[in-house]
Structure formats: structure tokens, C-alpha cells
Design a protein around this motif. Sequence first.
Motif, mmCIF file in Angstrom:
data_model
loop_
_atom_site.group_PDB
_atom_site.id
_atom_site.type_symbol
_atom_site.label_atom_id
_atom_site.label_comp_id
_atom_site.label_asym_id
_atom_site.label_seq_id
_atom_site.Cartn_x
_atom_site.Cartn_y
_atom_site.Cartn_z
ATOM 1 N N ARG A 210 60.060 9.016 52.389
ATOM 2 C CA ARG A 210 60.632 8.188 51.322
ATOM 3 C C ARG A 210 60.598 6.714 51.716
ATOM 4 N N LEU A 214 57.751 3.155 50.157
ATOM 5 C CA LEU A 214 58.028 1.783 49.728
ATOM 6 C C LEU A 214 56.991 0.817 50.264
ATOM 7 N N ALA A 219 56.195 -1.583 47.321
ATOM 8 C CA ALA A 219 57.348 -1.615 46.427
ATOM 9 C C ALA A 219 58.475 -2.479 46.963
ATOM 10 N N SER A 227 56.803 2.277 39.834
ATOM 11 C CA SER A 227 57.768 3.175 39.217
ATOM 12 C C SER A 227 58.358 4.142 40.234
ATOM 13 N N GLN A 228 59.536 4.659 39.921
ATOM 14 C CA GLN A 228 60.146 5.667 40.775
ATOM 15 C C GLN A 228 59.296 6.920 40.807
ATOM 16 N N LEU A 231 56.682 6.578 43.474
ATOM 17 C CA LEU A 231 57.254 6.762 44.810
ATOM 18 C C LEU A 231 57.562 8.237 45.068
ATOM 19 N N ASP A 232 58.100 8.912 44.063
ATOM 20 C CA ASP A 232 58.399 10.335 44.208
ATOM 21 C C ASP A 232 57.122 11.144 44.412
#
Length: 445
Positions: A210, A214, A219, A227-228, A231-232
Motif C-alpha cells: 500500500r 503511492l 500519488a 484514483s483510489q 492504488l487499490d
Amino acid sequence: MQDISEPPAVGVSRRDALLGSLTAGIAAGLPAVAAAKTPMQPLPATINHGKQAMSTITTKDGTEIYYKDWGTGPVVTFSHGWPLNSDAWDGQMLFLAQHGFRVVAHDRRGHGRSSQPTSENDMNGYADDLAAVIEALDLRDATLVGHSTGGGEVARYIGRHGTKRVAKAVLIAAVPPVMVKSATNPEGLPIEAFDAIRAGLVKDRSQFYRDLALQFYGANRPGSNVSQGTLDQFWLWSMQAGLLNAYECVKAFSETDFTEDLKKFDVPTLVLHGEDDQIVPVKDSAVKSARLIKGAKDIYYPRRTALPPRIRTRSTPTCSPSSRPDPGGMRSRPPCFASCPCLARQVAPFPFPPFPSSPFCRRSNMPKTWLITGSASGIGRSTAELVLARGDNLVATARNVNRLLDLARRYGKQVALIELDVTDMSASRGAVATAMERSDTSTCC
């Protein structure tokens, strides 16, 4: 043909380097579009059919390798970076499949949907798996594209299996010739940097990935708009890799020497790299690789200041094959740096800064002052510990400065703590000013 435009405003992420690989393939001169699919000669003993829910092959040691095979026409294969899988190439594969190419990508052993064996988690094994896929599908005149660790896989494939099935090669932000520092590679990164990665995996790989996402996507940079979901997605891909396999792959991508493999390249090759790439410093990788590969064309992405909002198309790339940019910025850049769409994206920095052994840092005998963002966890934390242990000074930042108090207790005046959200430009400038004030010598950050 296709290209990328909309020049960015911040350093572009390693994910964007993958998006730029579409341009890379075209700039390398992919074969003309053909209507018919490359002939296949199924090998029942190798390709798994019948009840298999996925497309896989079985290698000689019994490992199942998942692959995807889309489209018809000239063949392009894709080798992914660590710790991802072939899904990382879906954008490029979709585009090329829709424009008359046959595209093939596989999950490296131990990654994604492939088996998680306890053996051959090294570059020889990875290269042999790529060869198994190519031979099982009877791919010929293929353009091999490799990003990061995947670039090492392509290099070792050519070194071990030759180019009888290869038309061209593209190395994108790739690890060759060799990353780790040694007596024969004094410019490399110290082994402690890679030990820190392994330690992060063992301690809490889920949180490690996680945190890594970034930096991978940039990010944590001002002006980014990641966007989240993106990243997910990175976290999900990473968690599909077996812990043992991801752990052993660190040694493979950092310590393997590809020098002799690169000397065996005898097909047109494009070497593509970002000047600001701090996971694989450009001077120690692409620049050296381009010298080792006979006739290689190398293109370097300059430092930029914003992420491009979208992918667009153009007729042809504008870079001259003779353009030889200066990745260190010591010579003036050719005009194509300002306008060439194939330079619209660049590789973002790895989550640790260049170490003093890197040519990006001017070495002196005085302690250096480092500014490290994200010092509370992940590679940022591991790098902070390394910097302080070697006697250098540190300006450590985190969104929650309380997570840095143990560093202040252990190292006293050697460390300054700053609570910082890197999306706050004013606060970021203040952190840089603090680092400069504390520095008796040049600052690496």
C-alpha cells in the motif's frame, strides 16, 4: 501510428512508463500490421486445455504459467515488473489488439495466477518460462517488451535462447546491466537498499505494498490525480504474488548481471528510461545498456511537472533516432525534449532517494543532509534508518509526526521532524528550505 501527448507537470510514475510503452513499441518499429494471426502449433504436452479455466502452460519443472493471448497480426510480448502480473499491461495490450497486433503476456512464476514454486525464482528461471510460452504458442518474429524486472527477463531470454524467434526488443526503465553496488559496479545501489525491501515484505507485505503504490504512481507528488481505485489495483496485483516468490525476486532483479546478455542482442532495440527514475538510476542502467547493445536507440524522458490527463493519438513520433539526450542534464537537451509526444511520460522516483554511491549525489567526506518524505513507514522508514545509521543528517517528514518521535529519541539533533502533506506546496517548500539550512554540504533528497 499512435503516440502520447499532453505534456505532464510532475515527474511521471512508473505506471505511466508502462502506458508509454505503446509509443516505445512503435518507436522501435513494430512490424507492419498483418491480417492473419501468427500460426500456432499447439503442443498438447505443454499447453493445458480441457477443464482448465485459464490459459496456462506447464514448464519442464511442473510450474504452471498463466498467459493471455489477444488479437491477430504481428506478435508483441510483454514482461511485467515486480511485484505485479500481466494485468499491468492490459491497457497497451487492448490498444494493440484493437489495431492489428497479436499481444501475449504471462504472469511470472510466483506472481499473479501462475504457480508459486520454491525453485527457479531467478532470472534464468524467468527467462526459461518466457521461452516456454513463446515456444508453446509458436510465436515468431516477436517484439519483446520488458519493463523493470521484465526488462531483465527479456535480456536474459536473449542471452540464453537467442533471437531466432525475436524481431525487435524494447527495454523500459529496465534493471540491466546490474543494480547492486559491487567492486565491478561501484555506481550501483548498496545491498542495504534491497535488504530494506525484503524486510518490509517480511514485516507486513500488505502495508508495504500500500505504501509502495503511492510512490509507484507518483500519488504523493503535488499535482497528481491518482484514483483510489488505481492504488487499490496495484495492491491487489502485488498481493497475488507469493511472499516467498516476491522475496526471492528482489535478489533476482537487483543482483543479476546482464552484461553478457546485452552483448548478445542482434536485433533492433529501443532503450527507454526516465531521467528522474530513482529505483533504477538512469546512468547506471539505460545509459550503460545502450552502450552494450549494438545499434540500440535510447530515448530519455525529461523531468516534467504534471501528469498528463489522458492518452491521445498522433500520426508519428517526432524523435530523431540520432537524438542523444543527456540524462544527467549536463548538456543542453535537443529540441525534441520540449515537444516530442513519445517523451510525454517519464518514470517517477522509487520510494527511496539515490544513495551517495549514485552519480546523482555529489560525494564528500562531510555528513549529508537528506530530506525523506513518508519516513513513518515502508521504504521511506527503512531508508531513514539507513541514512541515520551511516551518520548523515535527516529531515524526516510524515503526515503524523508522532510516528517519527522514536527517531528523534534515538538520534537527537541528527534528525529534524516535520509534519507534512506533500500536496501542500507551501509546506513542501518549507521542508526543502529546512533541509538546506541544516546542510553543510550538498543535499540529496
